[in-house]
Write a protein that holds these residues in place. Structure first.
Motif, PDB file in Angstrom:
ATOM      1  N   MET A 104       1.795  13.362   0.895  1.00 26.09           N
ATOM      2  CA  MET A 104       1.663  12.142   0.093  1.00 26.09           C
ATOM      3  C   MET A 104       0.250  11.594   0.117  1.00 26.09           C
ATOM      4  N   GLY A 105      -0.489  11.856   1.193  1.00 23.81           N
ATOM      5  CA  GLY A 105      -1.835  11.301   1.327  1.00 23.81           C
ATOM      6  C   GLY A 105      -2.894  12.152   0.672  1.00 23.81           C
ATOM      7  N   GLY A 106      -4.157  11.821   0.970  1.00 24.28           N
ATOM      8  CA  GLY A 106      -5.284  12.546   0.418  1.00 24.28           C
ATOM      9  C   GLY A 106      -5.655  13.733   1.281  1.00 24.28           C
ATOM     10  N   SER A 107      -6.524  14.593   0.756  1.00 19.41           N
ATOM     11  CA  SER A 107      -6.923  15.798   1.469  1.00 19.41           C
ATOM     12  C   SER A 107      -7.716  15.418   2.712  1.00 19.41           C
ATOM     13  N   PHE A 113      -2.142  17.973  -1.747  1.00 22.63           N
ATOM     14  CA  PHE A 113      -2.342  16.572  -1.396  1.00 22.63           C
ATOM     15  C   PHE A 113      -2.175  15.714  -2.646  1.00 22.63           C
ATOM     16  N   LEU A 114      -1.008  15.112  -2.756  1.00 25.86           N
ATOM     17  CA  LEU A 114      -0.668  14.360  -3.958  1.00 25.86           C
ATOM     18  C   LEU A 114      -1.392  13.019  -4.025  1.00 25.86           C
ATOM     19  N   GLY A 115      -1.970  12.588  -2.911  1.00 25.14           N
ATOM     20  CA  GLY A 115      -2.690  11.329  -2.926  1.00 25.14           C
ATOM     21  C   GLY A 115      -3.948  11.374  -3.770  1.00 25.14           C
ATOM     22  N   ASP A 116      -4.648  12.498  -3.750  1.00 23.95           N
ATOM     23  CA  ASP A 116      -5.853  12.636  -4.572  1.00 23.95           C
ATOM     24  C   ASP A 116      -5.805  13.859  -5.489  1.00 23.95           C
ATOM     25  N   GLY A 117      -4.627  14.482  -5.587  1.00 26.29           N
ATOM     26  CA  GLY A 117      -4.447  15.566  -6.550  1.00 26.29           C
ATOM     27  C   GLY A 117      -5.128  16.871  -6.188  1.00 26.29           C
ATOM     28  N   VAL A 118      -5.319  17.131  -4.902  1.00 23.19           N
ATOM     29  CA  VAL A 118      -6.013  18.342  -4.462  1.00 23.19           C
ATOM     30  C   VAL A 118      -5.009  19.439  -4.103  1.00 23.19           C
ATOM     31  N   ASN A 155       0.827  -1.205   0.000  1.00 20.64           N
ATOM     32  CA  ASN A 155       0.000   0.000   0.000  1.00 20.64           C
ATOM     33  C   ASN A 155       0.864   1.260   0.000  1.00 20.64           C
ATOM     34  N   ALA A 156       1.962   1.233   0.767  1.00 22.82           N
ATOM     35  CA  ALA A 156       2.877   2.378   0.799  1.00 22.82           C
ATOM     36  C   ALA A 156       3.506   2.605  -0.574  1.00 22.82           C
ATOM     37  N   ARG A 157       3.870   1.521  -1.241  1.00 20.91           N
ATOM     38  CA  ARG A 157       4.454   1.621  -2.586  1.00 20.91           C
ATOM     39  C   ARG A 157       3.436   2.206  -3.555  1.00 20.91           C
ATOM     40  N   ARG A 158       2.198   1.747  -3.461  1.00 18.41           N
ATOM     41  CA  ARG A 158       1.143   2.243  -4.349  1.00 18.41           C
ATOM     42  C   ARG A 158       0.882   3.727  -4.114  1.00 18.41           C
ATOM     43  N   LYS A 159       0.876   4.156  -2.845  1.00 16.66           N
ATOM     44  CA  LYS A 159       0.655   5.568  -2.545  1.00 16.66           C
ATOM     45  C   LYS A 159       1.787   6.434  -3.104  1.00 16.66           C
ATOM     46  N   LEU A 160       3.012   5.930  -3.039  1.00 12.37           N
ATOM     47  CA  LEU A 160       4.156   6.666  -3.584  1.00 12.37           C
ATOM     48  C   LEU A 160       4.001   6.841  -5.087  1.00 12.37           C
ATOM     49  N   VAL A 161       3.651   5.769  -5.781  1.00 18.04           N
ATOM     50  CA  VAL A 161       3.487   5.834  -7.239  1.00 18.04           C
ATOM     51  C   VAL A 161       2.367   6.799  -7.612  1.00 18.04           C
ATOM     52  N   THR A 162       1.235   6.715  -6.897  1.00 16.48           N
ATOM     53  CA  THR A 162       0.108   7.609  -7.166  1.00 16.48           C
ATOM     54  C   THR A 162       0.499   9.072  -6.968  1.00 16.48           C
ATOM     55  N   ALA A 163       1.237   9.350  -5.888  1.00 19.99           N
ATOM     56  CA  ALA A 163       1.659  10.725  -5.600  1.00 19.99           C
ATOM     57  C   ALA A 163       2.570  11.265  -6.697  1.00 19.99           C
ATOM     58  N   ILE A 164       3.511  10.449  -7.158  1.00 23.10           N
ATOM     59  CA  ILE A 164       4.412  10.875  -8.230  1.00 23.10           C
ATOM     60  C   ILE A 164       3.635  11.125  -9.520  1.00 23.10           C
ATOM     61  N   GLU A 165       2.705  10.236  -9.831  1.00 19.24           N
ATOM     62  CA  GLU A 165       1.903  10.403 -11.051  1.00 19.24           C
ATOM     63  C   GLU A 165       1.060  11.671 -10.984  1.00 19.24           C
ATOM     64  N   ASN A 166       0.437  11.934  -9.840  1.00 24.02           N
ATOM     65  CA  ASN A 166      -0.373  13.152  -9.710  1.00 24.02           C
ATOM     66  C   ASN A 166       0.480  14.406  -9.783  1.00 24.02           C
ATOM     67  N   TYR A 167       1.697  14.337  -9.253  1.00 31.45           N
ATOM     68  CA  TYR A 167       2.588  15.490  -9.309  1.00 31.45           C
ATOM     69  C   TYR A 167       2.884  15.873 -10.759  1.00 31.45           C
ATOM     70  N   PHE A 168       3.078  14.889 -11.621  1.00 35.49           N
ATOM     71  CA  PHE A 168       3.444  15.164 -13.008  1.00 35.49           C
ATOM     72  C   PHE A 168       2.257  15.214 -13.973  1.00 35.49           C
ATOM     73  N   GLU A 169       1.074  14.724 -13.544  1.00 31.42           N
ATOM     74  CA  GLU A 169      -0.024  14.597 -14.500  1.00 31.42           C
ATOM     75  C   GLU A 169      -1.291  15.349 -14.132  1.00 31.42           C
ATOM     76  N   GLU A 170      -1.563  15.551 -12.855  1.00 27.51           N
ATOM     77  CA  GLU A 170      -2.787  16.244 -12.450  1.00 27.51           C
ATOM     78  C   GLU A 170      -2.713  17.709 -12.890  1.00 27.51           C
ATOM     79  N   PRO A 171      -3.666  18.166 -13.740  1.00 34.05           N
ATOM     80  CA  PRO A 171      -3.588  19.516 -14.319  1.00 34.05           C
ATOM     81  C   PRO A 171      -3.395  20.642 -13.306  1.00 34.05           C
ATOM     82  N   ALA A 172      -4.145  20.606 -12.196  1.00 30.66           N
ATOM     83  CA  ALA A 172      -4.034  21.688 -11.209  1.00 30.66           C
ATOM     84  C   ALA A 172      -2.643  21.722 -10.575  1.00 30.66           C
ATOM     85  N   ILE A 173      -2.069  20.545 -10.340  1.00 35.48           N
ATOM     86  CA  ILE A 173      -0.739  20.475  -9.732  1.00 35.48           C
ATOM     87  C   ILE A 173       0.327  20.861 -10.753  1.00 35.48           C
ATOM     88  N   VAL A 174       0.172  20.395 -11.980  1.00 30.81           N
ATOM     89  CA  VAL A 174       1.121  20.748 -13.042  1.00 30.81           C
ATOM     90  C   VAL A 174       1.164  22.264 -13.230  1.00 30.81           C
TER      91      VAL A 174
END
Length: 315
Positions: A208-211, A244-249, A139-158
């Motif tokens: 790293m987590g959600g809002s 919050f990189l977990g859910d891209g907020v 689960n920790a590995r999955r949260k890390l991957v999700t956070a990295i993906e949202n950092y580079f792909e979520e429009p508001a964060i980008v």
């Protein structure tokens, strides 16, 4: 023990006073002469019998070096983002691959250490043989991957990152310093990232987590106060926000004011008063002054669960 205040120290005390004692007082504890004025629950003559045992002090020192898989993932996330701020020409996939490789290496190193192979890395999940360790690690590995993906792909964060990095000045992973001491305590912390464009100053705090909705903003206020002191900018020109990189907020920025800084200092005085009240008990090893929180989610992620009497009773 140096008189240093940090948000980490405060959150540790809030989550469990006994864990706070194990973290900051128990390691290296040497029984001093019994002070006559430390009457807590019994007469001072019997106080020495309620002090931390030297064996427990050694156990606490050993446990202090443990990390949870979520802590490892969070450290890797912040390090990778800091690397991106320094290497803007690298492809996003390179950062994602680096993050996953580092996480897997640390997990494997901890497993080797449990097999008595020299590695140095020790995880709570392995050291304390947590029943659902593999599920937690996954689960920790999955949260890390999700956070990295949202950092580079979520429009508001980008868009936010692009704005921060297009400023005239910016930096990542910077220790705060230079704040005035309060009650003799230095204020410690680390800024995830800041940027300055003209008179405007922005600070970002990656999560790293959600809002989690509204919560105590003291940590953000300390960051804003630091910017005002360090860069001599007007409080109204400083904005601090969590992402919050977990859910891209991307949270709405906190706009600093002089009143907010005054309230920040007042809150810090309250925290430091509580810390000072416990300090004498801590240095004298009076662990009964630090009650355990006894909450399963907190206890299962505690590095001291292997030695904590409260945890053993709960389990």
């Amino acid at each position: 023990m140096k008189k240093v205040y940090s948000s980490t120290k405060r959150s540790t005390l809030d989550s469990c006073a006994l864990r706070y004692f194990y973290q900051y007082y128990a390691p290296g504890f040497v029984p001093p002469e019994a002070p006559r004025d430390l009457l807590l629950f019994q007469e001072p003559d019997s106080l020495v019998h309620r002090r931390l045992d030297v064996c427990d002090s050694k156990a606490a020192a050993a446990c202090k070096g443990l990390s949870s898989s979520y802590q490892v993932a969070g450290q890797i996330l912040h390090n990778v983002i800091a690397q991106h701020w320094k290497n803007l020409d690298w492809a996003p996939e390179q950062f994602k691959r680096t993050a996953v490789e580092r996480f897997d290496y640390n997990i494997d190193a901890s497993a080797r250490n449990q097999r008595n192979e020299a590695s140095g890395m020790r995880l709570i999940e392995h050291q304390h043989k947590v029943p659902n360790a593999e599920e937690i690690l996954s689960n920790a590995r999955r949260k890390l991957v999700t956070a990295i993906e949202n950092y580079f792909e979520e429009p508001a964060i980008v868009a936010l990152v692009r704005e921060l990095l297009s400023a005239g000045e910016f930096a990542a992973e910077i220790p705060i310093g230079g704040l005035p001491k309060l009650r003799g305590f230095s204020i410690s912390g680390r800024i995830d990232g800041w940027s300055r464009s003209g008179s405007g100053f922005r600070i970002v705090d990656w999560k790293m987590g959600g809002s989690v909705g509204d919560e105590d903003c003291l940590q953000l206020a300390i960051y804003g106060w630091w910017a005002v002191e360090r860069f001599k900018v007007s409080p109204e020109n400083v904005r601090v926000q969590r992402v919050f990189l977990g859910d891209g907020v991307v949270e709405r920025p906190l706009v600093m004011t002089e009143r907010m800084i005054d309230r920040c200092r007042a809150r810090l005085h309250q925290d430091l008063e509580r810390i000072e009240q416990l300090h004498e008990y801590g240095v004298n090893g009076v662990f009964e002054a630090f009650p355990p929180y006894r909450r399963e989610k907190v206890c299962r992620q505690c590095r001291f669960q292997g030695m904590c009497v409260a945890f053993k009773v709960q389990a």
